[in-house]
Design an enzyme around this catalytic site. Structure first.
Site, PDB file in Angstrom:
ATOM      1  CG  ASP A   1      53.533  74.981   9.929  1.00  0.00           C
ATOM      2  OD1 ASP A   1      54.722  74.736  10.224  1.00  0.00           O
ATOM      3  OD2 ASP A   1      52.584  74.376  10.449  1.00  0.00           O
TER       4      ASP A   1
ATOM      5  CD  GLU B   1      55.281  71.960  15.054  1.00  0.00           C
ATOM      6  OE1 GLU B   1      55.489  71.477  16.182  1.00  0.00           O
ATOM      7  OE2 GLU B   1      54.517  72.936  14.878  1.00  0.00           O
TER       8      GLU B   1
END
Length: 381
Positions: free
Chosen positions: A71, A133
């Protein structure tokens, strides 16, 4: 394929945290899928996001794991001079959202793994990609569980966050919290007829401010900066109008514990304070409430004397490791908590992460590729 065209493909996937990362995950899985590779996905509850683990080579507990997150942070409100999701190169810099944090490292890992012949390896090599994350290491606990249940424990994990290829052996943790207060609306001409959620939120913020000052008294010896636990209230939303006693108020906040501090113990103190506020509120309005939620947690990475992770990297690089600490959090603490010797080391500078016109130097990609070539040589027959 070398790292540049792979990075171009990775950046073209808009994996900003509100979006699914499945198109990127499926791209990576297809790229690596061949005899001698084992690929597993572990999904979030909505099955719109997934972690990926790819194992290449023989089984055994002496493998090396390369870890990154799929991400990226969003681009809303940022003034980019080009399309954030189209890689462009100018004067030795490669621009694009995630180029530095941390698709550049992932691209280098993929280049190296594509070139490997699984049957020529004497030790396994793993690639692990996590989701969310950036929201507080949300995906990595499921990734760790999948790793523990289906693969032998690796001997070393390298989390490729941008450190300009310097070895990082300690960092702070991150606890991301949301605290919500529910009172009762009333006309502001008679505040006693209601219960102001903002008033109780204000008391809570004052409590957090006192905690932040208290945290400064315990200093870390690990080299993190600033050398104490920090706390920040990021957003406050509450109230409905000027002349209405606020029926609700919500804060999103975080604290970043130094490696020597137990973040869960801090959570306990916070939750006891909220319990007291809740009881006080309910003594006035029975259906009032105060709720604290833990949205995400990144464990600290704790420096370990005579670390086997540092020794492994010293053998790979041929030079002594000087232990370094960083203030930001990563997935690394979860691997360490799972009993895997872990360090952080990757291409690019953290100063470019999350910025408009995010970039990574081409020389940094080359440095990562050179290092991964040494990793591959160390595990080959």
């Amino acid at each position: 394929m070398n790292a540049r065209p792979i990075l171009r493909e990775l950046i073209a996937f808009d994996t900003s945290t509100p979006n699914s990362n499945l198109p990127l995950v499926h791209f990576v899985a297809n790229l690596l899928d061949r005899p001698g590779c084992t690929i597993r996905l572990s999904y979030d509850d909505s099955r719109s996001k997934a972690n990926l683990i790819c194992a290449v080579g023989p089984t055994g507990e002496d493998g090396i794991l390369l870890s990154g997150h799929s991400d990226v942070v969003g681009v809303d409100g940022q003034a980019w001079t080009g399309n954030p999701f189209v890689l462009r190169e100018t004067a030795g810099r490669l621009y694009g959202r995630g180029a530095c944090d941390m698709k550049g490292f992932i691209a280098c890992c993929l280049e190296r793994m594509i070139k490997l012949s699984p049957d020529r390896l004497r030790r396994p090599l793993y690639l692990a990609l996590s989701y969310d994350e950036e929201l507080g290491c949300v995906g990595v606990p499921r990734l760790i569980a999948d790793l523990q249940h289906n693969f032998p424990r690796p001997a070393l994990a390298i989390v490729g966050e941008p450190t300009q290829m310097r070895v990082v052996s300690a960092h702070k943790g991150v606890f991301v919290m949301r605290t919500s207060f529910r009172g009762r609306a009333a006309h502001s001409s008679n505040p006693a007829a209601g219960l102001s959620a903002i008033d109780y939120a204000h008391r809570f913020v004052a409590f957090l401010a006192d905690l932040a000052e208290e945290f400064k008294e315990q200093r870390s010896r690990s080299g993190v900066a600033p050398p104490y636990t920090t706390l920040n209230v990021g957003t406050i939303q509450g109230g409905t109008s000027l002349n209405t006693v606020a029926p609700s108020c919500t804060l999103v906040w975080e604290f970043r514990p130094i490696p020597e501090v137990d973040g869960h113990a801090i959570c306990g103190r916070v939750e006891r304070f909220i319990d007291n506020l809740r009881q006080e509120m309910r003594d006035i309005v029975p259906d009032a409430d105060a709720v604290n939620e833990r949205l995400g947690i990144a464990f600290p990475l704790r420096w370990e004397a005579n670390s086997s992770a540092e020794a492994s990297v010293e053998r790979l690089t041929g030079s002594a490791v000087i232990p370094t600490a960083v203030p930001f959090g990563t997935d690394a603490g979860y691997f360490q908590a799972a009993g895997i010797p872990t360090l952080v080391m990757g291409p690019g500078s953290i100063e470019q992460a999350h910025q408009p016109d995010e970039w990574i130097a081409a020389s940094e990609l080359q440095a990562a590729t050179d290092f991964l070539d040494r990793v591959a040589a160390a595990i080959a027959n």
